[in-house]
Design an enzyme around this catalytic site. Structure first.
Site, mmCIF file in Angstrom:
data_model
loop_
_atom_site.group_PDB
_atom_site.id
_atom_site.type_symbol
_atom_site.label_atom_id
_atom_site.label_comp_id
_atom_site.label_asym_id
_atom_site.label_seq_id
_atom_site.Cartn_x
_atom_site.Cartn_y
_atom_site.Cartn_z
ATOM 1 N N TYR A 85 0.821 -1.212 0.000
ATOM 2 C CA TYR A 85 0.000 0.000 0.000
ATOM 3 C C TYR A 85 0.858 1.267 0.000
ATOM 4 O O TYR A 85 0.673 2.147 -0.860
ATOM 5 C CB TYR A 85 -0.958 -0.034 1.195
ATOM 6 C CG TYR A 85 -2.125 0.919 1.090
ATOM 7 C CD1 TYR A 85 -2.351 1.662 -0.051
ATOM 8 C CD2 TYR A 85 -3.012 1.086 2.156
ATOM 9 C CE1 TYR A 85 -3.421 2.543 -0.149
ATOM 10 C CE2 TYR A 85 -4.082 1.957 2.071
ATOM 11 C CZ TYR A 85 -4.277 2.686 0.924
ATOM 12 O OH TYR A 85 -5.323 3.557 0.835
ATOM 13 N N GLU A 145 2.080 6.291 -7.235
ATOM 14 C CA GLU A 145 1.041 7.163 -7.777
ATOM 15 C C GLU A 145 1.412 8.634 -7.603
ATOM 16 O O GLU A 145 1.276 9.435 -8.541
ATOM 17 C CB GLU A 145 -0.287 6.864 -7.082
ATOM 18 C CG GLU A 145 -0.854 5.492 -7.422
ATOM 19 C CD GLU A 145 -2.049 5.124 -6.553
ATOM 20 O OE1 GLU A 145 -2.734 6.051 -6.088
ATOM 21 O OE2 GLU A 145 -2.290 3.919 -6.335
#
Length: 244
Positions: free
Chosen positions: A166, A173
């Site tokens: 995660y 991103e």
């Protein structure tokens, strides 16, 4: 006699309703099983394509273009999951699922796919690898769970790998969006300047900046939610949620 007939009619109606519920439940389970198998297969295809590309080319450059069509299809098809929540097929928040799915679609369509200059960035490969590992694990978990044959390893992986994946995915991103900012500013893509016939101004550059800043409050909430889920699923802890 009348009372007996009423009782018989009520029992018959209740039995019919129960049969309908079981029928709907069977159809829903069959659809969800098919959906999760298809999505697992799709992300496995993506994984194998990426591995094969790197083994043949020896570089990550051009990798995104080789998987772009498949990636866009399966990531966009995940919108179905929002519908699953909305109609009650799965007991998950529509808002949470909608935010997660739409943020992925945004990254694919409006950042990576739209700005070709960043498609060879290492950060793109980072979030693609993370997404692929995450989705293969997640959809495998759902599939085996629906089939009532869930291996412990799959359950462990579902609620453990995110601890590393995660943060790496978020980093990928954010770095990808950051690398896109200069190109967006120079090109003015997706922006509207005044004056125009709609009398509306929109700057895509600042939109991306706001999206990056939104990760600050959202990431910890989702991450710690998954940690609580991990304690509940793997260790059997009872999590008491506080009322707002």
């Amino acid at each position: 006699m009348a009372s007996s007939e009423d009782d018989g009619g009520a029992a018959s109606e209740e039995k019919e309703n129960n049969n309908k519920k079981r029928g709907k439940g069977t159809v829903a389970t069959a659809w969800l099983t098919f959906y999760n198998i298809a999505m697992t297969a799709g992300w496995l295809v993506l994984a194998m394509t990426m591995i094969r590309f790197y083994m043949q080319k020896g570089t990550h450059k051009g990798l995104y273009r080789s998987i772009a069509r498949t990636l866009k299809f399966f990531q966009t098809f995940a919108l179905v999951e929002v519908a699953h929540c909305a109609i009650g097929l799965v007991r998950t928040s529509v808002i949470v699922t909608g935010v997660q799915v739409s943020s992925r679609i945004f990254m694919v369509w409006f950042v990576t796919n739209s700005i070709r200059q960043i498609q060879n960035e290492e950060s793109v490969i980072l979030f693609l690898v993370v997404w692929t590992l995450t989705e293969i694990t997640r959809y495998s978990y759902y599939t085996f769970n629906l089939l009532h044959h869930l291996p412990y390893f799959i359950k462990w992986a579902r609620y453990t790998l995110f601890i590393v994946l995660y943060p790496l995915g978020v980093a990928g991103e954010l770095l990808t969006i950051y690398s896109a900012l200069p190109f967006v500013r120079r090109s003015g893509m997706y922006s509207m300047r005044l004056p125009n016939k709609y009398n509306v101004s929109f700057d895509y550059y600042y939109c991306l900046v706001v999206i990056m800043l939104s990760y600050i409050p959202l990431f910890p909430q989702l991450f710690f939610h998954m940690l609580r889920q991990r304690r509940r699923v793997l260790h059997g802890e009872v999590i008491v949620e506080k009322d707002d």
